[in-house]
Design a protein around this motif. Structure first.
Motif: not given
Lengths: 400, 350
Positions: B156, B160, B164, B169
């Protein structure tokens, strides 16, 4: 022999030309009966974005005879692991859908793949901009239409309602993920709030705090996004007494109701869905909402009668009555507003209807660089692809 | 009761029947029509070439994960960390593709390197779980779970953060790779990639052959049955455990690479799609026998894909597939437990 090879060459060229024309042509008219497939990112009854889309399709079913709806909700990889959005679209085609609506910007990649793989199916990508000739991401696909409402206006109205209500001068914006759309909507809310603060309340703009906190997605995904309940609580616990929600679910309103019940009067403004204010009676100032019905009716009719043409539409409110279900693409449903705030909201809507434009310079980006010079009006492209928040707003402009 | 093949099969059939009865009850309690639900799941899985190819797409990573787990189960290890190993495989694959996508190299070469990178990523993450177990005394279940969380967080953060999309994002993941870098799709299908099918089939055959037909496989079994005796007989126990972790990691990494290059064409937050956990269920259901893994994994994939019809047609939640899969595993294991108890009783009384 030479003639034969010439003929062969000509035939090949003709074949390529014909197949090329087919590849670029719009799907044939669906005729008097059309099954519509709807792919929603959240639950169909989320009291937010997905439900607004679902209700828009219910409007289509009521207004356009011969239409039928098949749908799949929770079309995101967290809720439906192992599936792709284009695969879900194909499941709807298997149920007879000839027009598939991908109702989230988050589905862009998959909707494009689907539209390319299925040139015979009409596709609506809601909130996308691929069919906008003047847009940055222009990718002409004859079977695709982009639909969006000019929510910027209603976010400004929300900003006015917030500014007229706050006692602390601190407004929070509960943001989803950071992209062009969410930056321009948060900025619109700020512009509305600042306008009311300065022009209606005659206060110093430096004394207005407007803070954006992003959770990371349109709704809470435990372990992945920040918890919107927690973010709303943080706002209310640090002196913010109005929270404008930019996410698709109603946590801000629920938390405002909880705090108010405990004796701390705070307010919230939900988003997307006209009845979202019902959840927070007494704390919900109103809701800026989408009315997808009319735009979907137009697109559906064009698919049925053969007038479909790929395009982008960014539909505004009907200034005669922003809550007219047949004509206004966006609206603002007033909730618990003080007499003054309610009057200010009406006044502001009236001014917007008469041509008031808040996207006019001087306006700076959050980092202080010039966005619009004095009296310069922002173009649609400048608003749609807003690269930063505006000066005067707190919070992240781009994801780090 | 005697330990015969017939009563073993009877117990398995009984377990399947019980699972069906329980799922039917759950459906009835929810006010749904169970038989309509079963019918639509079946149609959704085999009703057309499109859905069959979707089932195969889902089968590949599930079978890869199961293949890897069969190896760790053979040495008696519960490699719960496989989810994280799939994720790391996907991350390494994405990393390689990002590095090479603008290199101008032949796309096939880039894909091969990306898949190899995925295998490396899965292996390293599995070896970490193995090292925690062997040298740190951390039970592989707890170590694996912890590493799963770390892998998710890393994934993640990358999506993000550093990887990204420009200015955005998004939960929908990183920017998709160019179509030239997608695993080639079979004609007449929207997403079936023959190359990954071959990888999965070769993979399960290799695992079967290794466990059942090689000296190394025999040693893995010996460690799994009784590590102490195996050690006394001269089999280096921890080395074999580490080797099994590494092999499972290779398969998990492959599954992750398939998810990136053939299914999503980008890195997404839930890139493992839960295939690791589902693979654990398949492995348990087949009693850790490689010979049954392919058909049972296919059945599970069919349930997953077919169940998409439930919300569309019957307005039921598609998690029903999970209920059926879970109860199947529960009852089969319960059946084995009851059978073992009965066998013991018979032995004692005779």
């Amino acid at each position: 022999m030479r003639d034969i090879s010439k003929l062969f060459l000509l035939l090949t060229i003709a074949l390529v030309a014909v197949s090329g024309a087919f590849a670029q042509s719009t799907p044939p008219a669906a005729g008097p009966n059309l099954t519509i497939g709807l792919v929603m990112v959240g639950p169909y009854n989320d009291h937010g974005w997905s439900q607004a889309n679902y209700d828009g399709l219910q409007y289509v079913l009521a207004k356009v005879p011969g239409t039928k709806l098949v749908y799949i909700d929770k079309a995101n990889s967290a809720d439906r692991p192992g599936t792709t959005v284009s695969q879900l679209g194909e499941s709807l085609v298997a149920q007879g859908a000839k027009l598939v609506i991908f109702s989230s910007d988050d589905m862009t990649d998959e909707a494009i793949k689907f539209a390319q793989d299925h040139p015979d199916i009409f596709v609506i990508l809601t909130s996308g901009s691929q069919q906008w000739k003047e847009g940055k991401n222009y990718l002409p696909l004859p079977n695709m239409i982009n639909v969006m409402g000019r929510m910027e206006y209603m976010k400004m109205v929300a900003g006015v309602a917030a500014a007229m209500t706050t006692k602390t001068g601190k407004i929070g914006f509960l943001g989803p993920l950071i992209n062009d759309e969410t930056r321009r909507l948060a900025s619109s809310a700020y512009l509305g709030a600042r306008y009311a603060w300065v022009n209606y309340l005659k206060k110093d703009p430096a004394k207005l705090t407007f803070k954006v906190t992003w959770i990371g997605f349109w709704f809470n995904i435990p372990g992945v996004t920040s918890d919107p309940t927690q973010v709303a609580d943080d706002f209310f616990n640090s002196g913010f007494d109005v929270v404008i929600s930019g996410i698709d679910t109603t946590e801000a309103v629920a938390e405002a109701a909880k705090y108010t019940a405990q004796g701390k009067q705070v307010w919230a403004i939900p988003y997307d869905y006209s009845k979202a204010i019902d959840e927070g009676k007494g704390v919900s100032l109103g809701v800026p909402y989408f009315n997808w019905g009319p735009a979907y009716v137009n697109a559906v009719k064009s698919a049925m009668n053969g007038t479909w043409k790929n395009h982008f539409e960014w539909n505004g409110p009907d200034w005669k009555n922003i809550n007219n279900p047949d004509t206004s693409a966006v609206g603002f449903n007033k909730g618990t507003l003080s007499k003054d705030a309610s009057a200010a909201v009406d006044k502001f809507v009236g001014e917007l209807g008469k041509g008031l434009n808040l996207w006019v310079g001087p306006l700076n980006y959050q980092d202080g660089t010039v966005f619009l010079k004095n009296k310069e009006k922002a173009t649609d492209q400048q608003i749609w692809y807003l690269p930063q928040l505006l000066q005067g707003m707190e919070g992240q402009s781009v994801s780090k | 009761m005697r330990d015969t093949r017939t009563n073993r099969i009877l117990f398995q059939i009984g377990a399947i029947l019980f699972a069906l009865i329980v799922t039917t009850l759950v459906l009835s309690l929810a006010g749904a029509q169970p038989f309509a639900a079963y019918k639509y799941i079946m149609l959704g899985a085999v009703g057309s070439w499109d859905v069959v190819s979707n089932v195969l797409v889902s089968w590949v990573p599930l079978l890869l994960a199961t293949s890897g787990l069969l190896v760790t189960f053979t040495v008696g290890l519960w490699n719960i960390g496989i989810e994280g190993q799939i994720t790391l495989g996907a991350i390494f694959t994405t990393w390689a593709m990002r590095l090479l996508q603008d290199s101008g190299w032949n796309p096939s070469l880039i894909l091969v390197i990306a898949v190899l990178a995925g295998m490396l990523g899965g292996t390293l993450w599995a070896l970490l779980a193995g090292a925690l177990k062997t040298f740190g005394g951390v039970n592989e279940i707890f170590g694996g779970l912890g590493l799963n969380f770390v892998a998710t967080a890393l994934n993640i953060w990358l999506i993000f953060g550093p990887w990204k999309r420009p200015g955005v994002a998004s939960m929908s993941g990183t920017l998709p790779f160019d179509r030239s870098l997608w695993m080639p799709i079979a004609a007449g299908s929207s997403r079936l990639t023959p190359a990954t099918l071959v990888i999965a089939i070769v993979g399960i055959i290799a695992v079967y052959a290794t466990i059942e037909g090689t000296y190394f496989g025999l040693k893995l079994k010996a460690v799994g049955r009784n590590p102490k005796s195996a050690y006394i007989l001269g089999i280096p126990t921890w080395q074999h455990m580490m080797a099994s972790f590494a092999i499972c990691g290779v398969f998990a990494g492959l599954a992750g690479a398939v998810q990136v290059t053939a299914v999503y064409h980008r890195l997404i937050p839930s890139i493992s799609s839960g295939y690791g956990y589902l693979g654990l269920m398949v492995a348990m259901l087949v009693g850790y026998k490689a010979s049954l893994a392919a058909p049972v994994a296919l059945f599970f994939a069919a349930l997953n894909v077919g169940s998409i019809q439930l919300p569309i047609i019957l307005k039921l939640d598609s998690s029903l597939a999970g209920v059926l899969q879970g109860t199947l595993v529960l009852f089969v294991i319960l059946g084995q437990g009851v059978r073992t108890k009965l066998l013991k009783k018979t032995k004692v009384s005779s």
